[in-house]
Design a protein around this motif. Structure first.
Motif, PDB file in Angstrom:
ATOM      1  N   UNK A 138       0.761  -1.251   0.091  1.00 18.49           N
ATOM      2  CA  UNK A 138       0.007  -0.049   0.118  1.00 18.49           C
ATOM      3  C   UNK A 138       0.983   1.236  -0.052  1.00 18.49           C
ATOM      4  N   UNK A 175       2.829   7.019   1.402  1.00 15.76           N
ATOM      5  CA  UNK A 175       3.259   8.120   1.217  1.00 15.76           C
ATOM      6  C   UNK A 175       2.891   8.972  -0.198  1.00 15.76           C
ATOM      7  N   UNK A 213      -0.444  10.470   0.240  1.00 13.83           N
ATOM      8  CA  UNK A 213      -0.400  11.783   0.735  1.00 13.83           C
ATOM      9  C   UNK A 213      -0.065  12.923  -0.392  1.00 13.83           C
ATOM     10  N   UNK A 214       0.978  12.281  -1.297  1.00 13.84           N
ATOM     11  CA  UNK A 214       1.719  13.286  -2.354  1.00 13.84           C
ATOM     12  C   UNK A 214       0.287  13.707  -3.326  1.00 13.84           C
ATOM     13  N   UNK A 253       7.995   5.102   9.386  1.00 15.01           N
ATOM     14  CA  UNK A 253       7.846   6.237   8.694  1.00 15.01           C
ATOM     15  C   UNK A 253       8.459   7.654   9.563  1.00 15.01           C
ATOM     16  N   UNK A 313       7.897  10.171  11.036  1.00 17.34           N
ATOM     17  CA  UNK A 313       6.862  11.480  10.791  1.00 17.34           C
ATOM     18  C   UNK A 313       7.541  12.853  11.450  1.00 17.34           C
ATOM     19  N   UNK A 361       7.286  12.331  -1.997  1.00 15.12           N
ATOM     20  CA  UNK A 361       7.365  11.103  -1.443  1.00 15.12           C
ATOM     21  C   UNK A 361       6.796   9.914  -2.183  1.00 15.12           C
TER      22      UNK A 361
END
Lengths: 450, 176
Positions: free
Chosen positions: B43, B46, B49-50, B136, B138, B175
């Motif tokens: 999955x 990142x 998000x991008x 990750x 963060x 990312x």
């Protein structure tokens, strides 16, 4: 932006929370509320809400404002809203306590106080839910720890709704037949949704991730963790939905609670299995004080679950109910809370102070902000005192209970002093303490560049 | 109904390659209103998000064998934006080979972050640092952003190791 920054008001929540814990312990030392007064007396209600809202709920809210963004790798919806929410909850709690003191005869009666408590507490928790809910919604679909938090938030919504209905009753409002019945029989739903759903279930979800993070253990995402979630959710749904239906149709509430209890027990058994895995499979051989003391708190949860099951089997839950709830609130939830605060305060203080200069100049490690051997003694005293106090409640030794409560108060005050030392960087060697480009963190809030 | 362009990056991932440039190229090639259906061996959190920050909503589902299908659907704003204006890193921009590799997987948090930031201080503009982590990072990203570095990162196909690339002085991070 991807990633998480520091939560601005989390330290304000923590400071208010610890103040309420100390106040509640002081009341117990003075003999105010249970066991000196009856379990359902207004005095006991003052004590219970100082602990449940003032200490545990503020602690949990403050922690979630910092850790929900970490769990979902998204920034918090608003880093500003937590402040008005805190002020609403604090004034609402003040009004609620004033209301209970009226019922106990310490203050002249004035029903509008209960009305104010309902509105203020309802609005405060609504702001918390809105802020965390928006943060979670932006991270859909949710990972498993975040789903635990979601059910925890649904539970606090249920708890506050029940609470508001009860409080409106004290104010003389909302007098329909169903509401009267709910007030007469619904108290177990209110505190199981609060202690079980909101506080325990959220703590379970967050602890999965925090324990894995601090002990370098593999993340839990297997079938047993998923079933912990499903069974816990089912148990809470049985209590809240099944309980309300049973009250509405005049059915037996004890059967509903027994069913939920059995499902909840299965959930806790799976959680215990996961926790043992986390401690066994850790990469770090020597673990920090916070993980060790969290282990003790988890042991208290296991003890509370076993003792409650035994009491239910023997039909003596009513007799030992006070002692069992005490063990859950102080041994498990408060013990875990104090242990995790010890780490979280050090970490956020370190990141706030030294984050901007990391790599540019020598900086202390997070562990240089704390002195574990000094704190360790107070944590052991705290847990020993809680267990002694639980035993006193079970044996109805009211006077010795107050001595045990005094030991809890002493230990908590000493641990709180350690928190302040950490926050003020008092434990860091002078040469490393404040390199150029850093400044001393404030005690009660976090400076976040926006 | 959204019309989807299919992109299967599983062969690239299985051979140990870095599919980010390919994905961004495909995104920029989309016609207005067109979506992207991506197949990957894990999955690609990142990436969600991008593309989310570029106005795409997504629907991710596991399709068996540990593989994932993600459908990215453009919202109204994304379709009208000029390509290139919305990409933080141009798709054609391939990063140079890392000059430093670090394995921070067995370090206590926040030590991995401290070491990465320390390393970036001694590197020249444009150079790339690669680091392996066990989660990750963060709290690292905002710190990199403040210092003006770019980054790309994502979980390796094993789903346990997070590999982050930091490019010194490369501005906003991305990312994949």
């Amino acid at each position: 932006m991807i990633g998480a920054t520091l939560s601005r008001w989390t330290l304000s929540y923590f400071a208010s929370a610890v103040a309420f814990l100390l106040a509640a312990e002081a009341l117990m030392v003075l003999g105010f509320g249970y066991p000196g007064s009856a379990l359902r007396s207004p005095e006991t209600l003052v004590l219970v809400h100082c602990v449940a809202i003032g200490w545990l709920s503020l602690l949990m809210c403050g922690a979630l404002f910092q850790f929900v963004p970490v769990l979902v790798a998204k920034p918090i919806h608003s880093n500003t809203l937590p402040l008005p929410a805190l002020l609403l909850i604090l004034t609402g709690l003040g009004a609620l306590i004033a209301g209970f003191l009226q019922l106990a005869g310490y203050l002249p009666p004035n029903a509008s106080v209960f009305m104010a408590a309902s509105v203020l507490l309802g609005a405060g928790f609504l702001l918390v839910l809105w802020n965390l809910g928006r943060t979670l919604a932006a991270a859909w679909p949710l990972n498993l720890p975040a789903r635990f938090v979601t059910i925890g938030l649904a539970s606090v919504a249920a708890t506050v709704t029940f609470g508001v209905l009860f409080t409106l009753g004290f104010a003389g409002e909302a007098q329909g037949p169903f509401l009267l019945e709910l007030r007469a029989r619904g108290l177990p739903l209110h505190f199981i949704a609060g202690l079980g759903g909101w506080l325990t279930f959220t703590a379970i979800g967050v602890s999965h991730r925090l324990l894995a993070m601090f002990m370098l253990s593999p993340e839990l995402e297997g079938a047993s963790t998923r079933w912990t979630f499903y069974l816990g959710t089912l148990a809470l749904a049985i209590v809240v939905i099944g309980g309300v239906v049973a009250i509405a149709v005049g059915g037996r509430l004890d059967v509903v609670l027994l069913g939920a209890g059995l499902v909840g027990l299965a959930c806790l058994a799976l959680y215990a299995r996961d926790v043992v895995q986390l401690y066994r499979k850790r990469v770090r051989p020597v673990i920090e004080l916070n993980s060790r003391m969290a282990g003790v708190a988890l042991g208290q949860l296991a003890a509370a679950a076993l003792l409650t099951s035994a009491a239910a089997a023997l039909g003596v839950v009513d007799r030992f109910g006070g002692a069992l709830v005490f063990l859950v609130a102080f041994g498990w939830l408060s013990g875990l809370g104090l242990a995790k605060l010890y780490k979280i305060i050090a970490f956020v203080t370190w990141l706030e102070c030294y984050g901007p200069v990391l790599g540019k100049t020598p900086t202390p490690r997070v562990q240089d902000l704390v002195v574990e051997p000094r704190a360790r003694r107070w944590f052991w005293l705290y847990f020993a005192a809680v267990d002694a106090a639980t035993l006193c409640l079970a044996l109805e030794a009211t006077l010795i209970f107050r001595v045990a409560a005094a030991a809890m108060l002493l230990a908590t005050a000493a641990i709180a002093l350690e928190f302040i030392r950490t926050r003020r960087l008092s434990n860091v060697k002078a040469a490393l303490r404040l390199p150029t480009g850093t400044r001393l963190p404030r005690l009660l809030f976090t400076f976040v560049a926006s | 109904m959204t019309d989807f362009v299919d992109l299967d990056v599983r062969p690239i991932l299985r051979s140990g390659g870095e599919p980010f440039a390919k994905i961004m190229e495909a995104v920029q090639g989309l016609a207005p209103g067109q979506g992207l259906r991506l197949l990957a061996t894990f999955k690609p959190t990142p990436l969600l998000h991008v593309l989310g920050s570029q106005g795409f909503t997504h629907e991710a589902k596991e399709i068996g064998g540990g593989d994932w299908q993600v459908e990215f659907t453009p919202t109204a704003g994304a379709a009208s934006a000029a390509p290139g204006a919305r990409a933080t890193t141009p798709a054609s921009d391939t990063w140079p080979t890392p000059v430093r590799e670090m394995d921070n997987r067995d370090l206590d948090p926040p030590e991995p972050m401290v070491r990465i930031l320390a390393a970036t201080e001694s590197m020249a503009k444009g150079e790339v640092l690669a680091a392996l982590l066990c989660r990750e990072p963060i709290f690292l990203f905002p710190e990199l952003a403040k210092r003006g570095h770019g980054w790309r990162g994502g979980f390796e196909p094993d789903g346990k190791t997070y590999r982050v690339l930091v490019r010194i002085g490369a501005g906003a991070g991305a990312a994949a």
